[in-house]
Design a protein around this motif. Structure first.
Motif, mmCIF file in Angstrom:
data_model
loop_
_atom_site.group_PDB
_atom_site.id
_atom_site.type_symbol
_atom_site.label_atom_id
_atom_site.label_comp_id
_atom_site.label_asym_id
_atom_site.label_seq_id
_atom_site.Cartn_x
_atom_site.Cartn_y
_atom_site.Cartn_z
ATOM 1 N N GLN A 145 0.772 -1.097 -0.094
ATOM 2 C CA GLN A 145 -0.013 -0.097 0.002
ATOM 3 C C GLN A 145 0.733 1.301 0.032
ATOM 4 O OE1 GLN A 145 -2.669 -0.168 3.340
ATOM 5 N NE2 GLN A 145 -3.368 -2.207 2.706
ATOM 6 N N VAL A 146 0.727 2.414 -0.917
ATOM 7 C CA VAL A 146 1.366 3.210 -1.122
ATOM 8 C C VAL A 146 0.486 4.550 -0.754
ATOM 9 C CG1 VAL A 146 2.896 4.866 -2.454
ATOM 10 C CG2 VAL A 146 3.126 2.386 -2.580
ATOM 11 N N TRP A 147 0.665 5.141 0.517
ATOM 12 C CA TRP A 147 -0.141 6.387 0.672
ATOM 13 C C TRP A 147 0.448 7.786 0.336
ATOM 14 C CZ3 TRP A 147 -5.107 5.539 3.023
ATOM 15 C CH2 TRP A 147 -5.282 4.396 3.512
ATOM 16 N N SER A 148 -0.263 8.844 -0.178
ATOM 17 C CA SER A 148 0.104 10.031 -0.524
ATOM 18 C C SER A 148 -1.000 11.088 -0.158
ATOM 19 C CB SER A 148 0.616 10.024 -1.786
ATOM 20 O OG SER A 148 -0.540 9.781 -2.797
ATOM 21 N N SER A 149 -0.774 12.308 -0.117
ATOM 22 C CA SER A 149 -1.557 13.498 0.036
ATOM 23 C C SER A 149 -1.312 14.340 -1.062
ATOM 24 C CB SER A 149 -1.296 13.993 1.576
ATOM 25 O OG SER A 149 -2.004 15.362 1.518
ATOM 26 N N SER A 150 -2.311 14.941 -1.623
ATOM 27 C CA SER A 150 -2.236 15.947 -2.783
ATOM 28 C C SER A 150 -1.933 17.019 -2.210
ATOM 29 C CB SER A 150 -3.817 16.139 -3.379
ATOM 30 O OG SER A 150 -4.705 16.458 -2.432
ATOM 31 N N ASP A 151 -1.921 17.415 -1.021
ATOM 32 C CA ASP A 151 -1.539 18.913 -0.344
ATOM 33 C C ASP A 151 -1.103 18.610 1.133
ATOM 34 O OD1 ASP A 151 -1.215 21.337 0.466
ATOM 35 O OD2 ASP A 151 -3.058 22.203 -0.671
ATOM 36 N N THR A 152 0.232 18.611 1.493
ATOM 37 C CA THR A 152 0.577 18.146 2.743
ATOM 38 C C THR A 152 0.597 19.413 3.676
ATOM 39 O OG1 THR A 152 2.861 18.711 2.075
ATOM 40 C CG2 THR A 152 2.294 16.576 1.971
ATOM 41 N N SER A 153 0.104 20.727 3.040
ATOM 42 C CA SER A 153 -0.186 21.829 3.885
ATOM 43 C C SER A 153 -1.551 21.794 4.571
ATOM 44 C CB SER A 153 0.003 23.033 3.205
ATOM 45 O OG SER A 153 -1.223 23.362 2.256
ATOM 46 N N VAL A 154 -2.284 20.827 3.844
ATOM 47 C CA VAL A 154 -3.662 20.501 4.461
ATOM 48 C C VAL A 154 -3.713 19.342 5.489
ATOM 49 C CG1 VAL A 154 -6.049 20.270 3.863
ATOM 50 C CG2 VAL A 154 -4.750 21.698 2.430
ATOM 51 N N ALA A 155 -3.131 18.327 5.003
ATOM 52 C CA ALA A 155 -2.914 17.020 5.785
ATOM 53 C C ALA A 155 -1.939 16.032 5.208
ATOM 54 C CB ALA A 155 -4.582 16.281 5.718
ATOM 55 N N VAL A 156 -1.249 15.397 6.066
ATOM 56 C CA VAL A 156 -0.269 14.538 5.912
ATOM 57 C C VAL A 156 -0.850 13.199 5.990
ATOM 58 C CG1 VAL A 156 1.679 16.002 6.011
ATOM 59 C CG2 VAL A 156 0.865 14.886 8.003
ATOM 60 N N VAL A 157 -0.032 12.145 5.461
ATOM 61 C CA VAL A 157 -0.452 10.533 5.755
ATOM 62 C C VAL A 157 0.677 9.719 5.858
ATOM 63 C CG1 VAL A 157 -0.792 10.076 3.351
ATOM 64 C CG2 VAL A 157 -1.774 8.715 4.961
ATOM 65 N N ASP A 158 0.862 8.799 6.761
ATOM 66 C CA ASP A 158 2.258 7.850 6.648
ATOM 67 C C ASP A 158 1.604 6.688 5.945
ATOM 68 O OD1 ASP A 158 0.753 6.250 8.589
ATOM 69 O OD2 ASP A 158 1.736 6.948 10.222
ATOM 70 N N GLN A 159 2.683 5.786 5.798
ATOM 71 C CA GLN A 159 2.376 4.398 5.224
ATOM 72 C C GLN A 159 1.715 3.313 5.865
ATOM 73 O OE1 GLN A 159 3.048 4.279 1.750
ATOM 74 N NE2 GLN A 159 3.437 6.521 2.170
ATOM 75 N N GLU A 160 1.099 3.853 6.915
ATOM 76 C CA GLU A 160 0.215 2.976 7.704
ATOM 77 C C GLU A 160 -1.147 3.613 7.605
ATOM 78 O OE1 GLU A 160 1.150 0.248 9.181
ATOM 79 O OE2 GLU A 160 3.279 0.630 8.455
ATOM 80 N N GLY A 161 -1.300 4.518 6.713
ATOM 81 C CA GLY A 161 -2.749 5.201 6.516
ATOM 82 C C GLY A 161 -3.002 6.076 7.721
ATOM 83 N N ASN A 162 -2.302 6.645 8.635
ATOM 84 C CA ASN A 162 -2.573 7.582 9.680
ATOM 85 C C ASN A 162 -2.538 8.844 9.190
ATOM 86 O OD1 ASN A 162 -2.707 5.564 11.852
ATOM 87 N ND2 ASN A 162 -0.317 5.472 11.668
ATOM 88 N N ILE A 163 -3.715 9.592 9.283
ATOM 89 C CA ILE A 163 -3.889 11.131 8.535
ATOM 90 C C ILE A 163 -3.995 12.012 9.624
ATOM 91 C CG2 ILE A 163 -5.383 12.400 7.022
ATOM 92 C CD1 ILE A 163 -6.557 9.554 6.123
ATOM 93 N N THR A 164 -3.129 13.198 9.446
ATOM 94 C CA THR A 164 -2.862 14.246 10.455
ATOM 95 C C THR A 164 -3.283 15.645 9.755
ATOM 96 O OG1 THR A 164 -1.305 12.865 11.688
ATOM 97 C CG2 THR A 164 -1.463 14.934 12.383
ATOM 98 N N ALA A 165 -3.912 16.324 10.354
ATOM 99 C CA ALA A 165 -4.186 17.686 9.900
ATOM 100 C C ALA A 165 -2.925 18.494 9.904
ATOM 101 C CB ALA A 165 -5.526 18.220 10.368
ATOM 102 N N ALA A 166 -2.719 19.319 8.914
ATOM 103 C CA ALA A 166 -1.634 20.343 8.880
ATOM 104 C C ALA A 166 -2.085 21.792 8.911
ATOM 105 C CB ALA A 166 -0.682 20.215 7.769
ATOM 106 N N GLY A 167 -3.243 22.059 8.319
ATOM 107 C CA GLY A 167 -3.901 23.503 8.162
ATOM 108 C C GLY A 167 -5.080 23.249 7.448
ATOM 109 N N PRO A 168 -5.720 24.385 7.149
ATOM 110 C CA PRO A 168 -7.240 24.397 6.820
ATOM 111 C C PRO A 168 -7.010 24.524 5.216
ATOM 112 C CG PRO A 168 -6.427 26.695 7.272
ATOM 113 C CD PRO A 168 -5.303 25.807 7.559
ATOM 114 N N GLY A 169 -8.111 23.647 4.495
ATOM 115 C CA GLY A 169 -8.361 23.489 3.346
ATOM 116 C C GLY A 169 -8.679 22.124 2.952
#
Length: 502
Positions: A145-169
């Protein structure tokens, strides 16, 4: 905050919280209102191909089901996708009858390149209260499984599927397994500037108190009006008043801490004081608090209560309410201190009370099975002045002592009397019961309604935890579908003798 459920291959998001479900009438599309069926057409697909058949029944939107999802699946919007070679029927269920489509799925041609398959996992919202979520892919094909975010200034994701907010949007989280692509929309209102920065720390050095100088006023030079909270690590050695004045009480060492909104100040205190002070101490009694009697009131008149400065040596054990009541917070020993007219009165407190977070099911005297159910408590022969739940996310209590369960867990319920409080621990338990979508411990028509509402409006009606597990009662745990709601109805009509239906 609302959360859309993951569909198809998505697992439950690690989100705490639930929603109460309004008991509304079921949509006509959710039930078999007539026993008429008609063949509306035939569709031929290759494996992996999709199509939307032509169906007509005025402006009514049907509920879609597949007789064999292993051959062909159908979405809530009527999109049919071939899964494996074979023949099955897709049903469009209207209030006036059922339109059936004969679906023939043929294998892919030799050498035909496998096409990318995109699965929409819905939408999740993140904010400062819920800034992270964990996503897992259930029933996904084998592979990395390869995880990615289209905008890391909004949210980031690790390769375990853990999603963390980084900013609004808004952004898109993507998981790729070979030709299979899973996309999740993230809507974030998270504001990093609201996160409290770590406070600056200042060392004020040390001070010595003795018989000649048993007290000292501290001056920090802070701007006028700056709020500061003072605390001593050992009030048997020295105490500190709200205005920053130190008083020695015995020999020893302690640390005095002052905290403002932006900084923390620490001062080491060494005391050689042996008995001469402008503050006289008097022990006026002892109080024992228990799990069933966690609060007691001191026997003081209104005149005696006037002008007292209250404090505790350990606010994790017991605290005063300012009106003479001593309130247990946790287990241990501490002193409640009453300062008045230059005399420090001391009450020794021993507490056996433990909060709900430290209790287990065996510690509970009451139990409620299911959510939304009730238990009536009695105040005995004494008049209850107020009922209170210390854990309102688990259970609430009204002015008559009726406890209503809200979520699984343990809640401590208090009954306040004039001179004390009594408490009881109530365990709220959600059982595994196939078909019981609202987790109230019973299978009824409301469960069928909730299942259909969660499919038609997932932003408003969600199924979490055991509710989602219970709702999946038809088809061998294939996810929530209209067939699950129909299975509940047929069970209530005694067409099915038991649930789940494999």
């Amino acid at each position: 905050m609302k959360y859309s459920k993951f569909a198809a291959f998505a697992a439950a998001l690690a989100i705490i919280g639930g929603q109460s479900v309004p008991q509304t009438a079921m949509s006509p599309a959710a039930v078999y209102a007539a026993d008429t069926e008609q063949i509306a057409g035939e569709v031929t697909l290759r494996v992996g191909e999709s199509a939307v058949p032509q169906q007509t029944s005025g402006t009514e939107t049907p509920a879609w089901t597949s007789d064999d999802p292993k051959i062909a699946t159908v979405s809530a919007a009527g999109k049919i996708t071939g899964v494996s070679a074979g023949t099955t029927y897709i049903n469009a269920i209207f209030s006036s009858g059922i339109q059936k489509f004969r679906i023939t799925v043929t294998p892919k041609e030799n050498g035909e390149e496998e096409q990318e398959k995109i699965t929409d996992l819905g939408t999740v919202e993140l904010d400062n209260d819920h800034a992270a979520v964990s996503a897992k892919l259930n029933n996904a094909p084998e592979g990395e499984q390869v995880w990615s975010s289209s905008d890391t200034s909004v949210a980031v994701v690790d390769q375990e599927g853990n999603i963390t907010a980084a900013g609004p949007g808004e952004c898109t989280i993507k998981a790729v397994i070979g030709k299979n692509i899973y996309v999740l929309k993230v809507v974030s209102t998270y504001q990093p500037e609201l996160i409290q920065p770590e406070k600056k720390r200042y060392d004020l050095g040390s001070v010595t108190l003795d018989d000649a100088s048993p007290s000292k006023a501290m001056e920090l030079g802070l701007p006028e009006g700056t709020a500061i909270t003072w605390k001593s690590s050992d009030e048997k050695v020295a105490t500190v008043t709200a205005d920053g004045k130190l008083y020695a009480h015995s020999t020893g060492n302690c640390t005095v801490t002052g905290e403002t909104a932006e900084a923390v100040y620490t001062l080491k205190v060494t005391s050689t004081y042996t008995g001469s002070s402008d503050v006289t101490e008097k022990v006026i009694g002892e109080v024992k608090l228990t799990q069933s009697i966690p609060d007691k009131k001191l026997n003081l008149t209104s005149d005696e209560l006037s002008g007292i400065k209250w404090s505790t040596t350990d606010d994790k054990v017991a605290i005063p309410d300012g009106n003479g009541m001593i309130i247990a917070v946790g287990a241990g020993k501490c002193d409640i201190r009453l300062e008045k007219d230059g005399i420090l009165y001391i009450v020794h407190v021993e507490s056996e009370f433990r909060p709900a977070s430290e209790l287990s099911e065996k510690d509970c005297e009451g139990q409620i099975i299911g959510l939304g159910n009730k238990m009536e408590l009695s105040g005995g022969s004494s008049e209850v002045l107020k009922w209170e739940s210390l854990n309102e996310d688990v259970a609430v209590v009204d002015e008559k002592g009726v406890v209503t369960s809200k979520s699984e867990g343990i809640a401590v319920i208090k009954a306040h009397y004039a001179d004390y409080s009594s408490a009881i621990a109530v365990n709220v338990k959600v059982i595994s019961l196939s078909g019981d979508a609202d987790c109230d411990g019973k299978v009824k028509m409301n469960d069928a309604v909730l299942i259909m509402q969660s499919i038609s409006n997932p932003d408003r009606f969600t199924l979490e935890g055991k509710g989602r597990e219970n709702a999946d009662c038809f088809g061998g745990k294939d996810g929530i579908t209209p067939n699950d709601a129909l299975a509940v109805q047929k069970y209530l009509l005694n067409i099915y003798k038991s649930l789940p239906v494999e």
